[in-house]
Design an enzyme around this catalytic site. Sequence first.
Site, short mmCIF file in Angstrom:
data_model
loop_
_atom_site.label_atom_id
_atom_site.label_comp_id
_atom_site.label_asym_id
_atom_site.label_seq_id
_atom_site.Cartn_x
_atom_site.Cartn_y
_atom_site.Cartn_z
N LYS A 76 23.86 12.85 0.06
CA LYS A 76 23.63 14.17 -0.53
C LYS A 76 24.30 14.23 -1.89
CE LYS A 76 24.14 19.10 0.70
NZ LYS A 76 24.53 20.02 1.79
N SER A 155 21.15 22.95 3.62
CA SER A 155 21.04 22.58 2.22
C SER A 155 21.01 21.06 2.00
CB SER A 155 22.21 23.17 1.43
OG SER A 155 23.43 22.51 1.74
N SER A 179 23.98 23.29 7.41
CA SER A 179 23.33 22.46 6.40
C SER A 179 23.10 21.01 6.80
CB SER A 179 24.12 22.51 5.09
OG SER A 179 24.07 23.81 4.55
#
Length: 460
Positions: A76, A155, A179
């Site tokens: 990420k 996310s 997330s």
Amino acid sequence: MFLPVRRLAALVRTRELSPVALAETFIERLETLGPRYNAVVTVTRDRALTQARSAEREIAAGRYRGLLHGIPYGAKDLLATSDGIPTTWGAAPLRGQTFEEDATVIRRLEEAGAVLCAKLAMIELAGGMGYRQPNASFTGPCINPWSTDSWSGGSSSGSGVAVAAGLLPFAIGSETWGSILSPAGSCGVAGLRPTYGRVSRHGAMALSWTLDKLGPLGLMADDCGLVLAAIAGVDPADPTTSARPFRDDGAEISTRRFRFGVVRGVTEPCDEDVRESFERSLEVLRRIGSVEEVVLPDLPWEEITRTILQAEAASAFEDLIESGRIAELTAPEDRYSAYARDAILAKDYIKALRLRGVMAREADRTLSRLDALVAPGRTAVAPALDQEIRGGMRGGRDLMGAIGNGAGLPAIIVPNGIGARGLPTSLQFMGRAWEENTLLAAARAYQSLTDWHRRHPPVG
């Protein structure tokens, strides 16, 4: 492209599969299919091939480091990376941001021999400004590979998509509230949220210092255990990390009988297809253990965790807010919502921190006689790209997420069916602090009796 990590590792170790060829294959998929799903920020081609060549030489010389040696992965884009590779935090005003050193998680994966192939798309500032739409990243909305008109969840959007679409064998995401579990559940893969303090956050963007956690996403629960073993551990650079050791118990399916609990009313906000998948899952779980209903005390679970998150996010991004640069963010609501969070009173934040202790004690009291609480992973399948969202949950209600993140508890999510619009549904296991291996054993046992993790979207 859909081989679990343990199987890939066996092929690499016996030199039936070249780490360089493996890296080249996944880099090609990242470059050709990644843009289709808005899943990739940066393909780290040069670094990946350098690491892959090193892995190939070491393995040929008999210096095999372990099951992640030569295995490609993605991170990420809130994890710092050196070599001039941008770390954008998903935010337009930070597109050129770079760091001189790697995050601890990146460094530990490199030490394990894993090959970093990409920085993956994410919701801007990990959702810290309170986004309400999938299009809350300068890279655009991450598209669900199961249905191109649907979102991937946030996310850690790109991490979920990359694994689900076969762009990478595993990925690293972060969770403050949902997330990791949201994109894993929405995309039909496994995602593990570790206990708070299990994995160092040094070099990761801070959203909420007392809630943030880093963890893996993979095709199945076993992949998550292998990766967690490599990244867990104390880190002097992160004083919140614990010295409690974690060793993955391995792929052997447990013959133990598990004790599962279901919180009364947990399925009430769920869509019918999600409830049906969950009821089928309970029948499977009864084959490996007992299932009982539990009742939680009446506490403001979600309000406690939400107050902490919003107050800490306002502090974490103080410079960005006060400089006015939040006006450059992509989602319109993210350009002003931070100012409301800035107005949270200190006494309310302190009260929430005190009540968190009550929440943690009550959660542990309930879990002390169980191996896990189980629940639907999400209340509904992934929303459409044009659908307004609220924290990835319909109506913003997420009791399991509030308790788990507020109390810092581990959880793992795995696919458990196909629901509306041909999209995956999911099953969540949440346990006591530091009991990741219990959750992994339960999830592995469930997956040994089902085949949802072997079903993949129709990608190229």
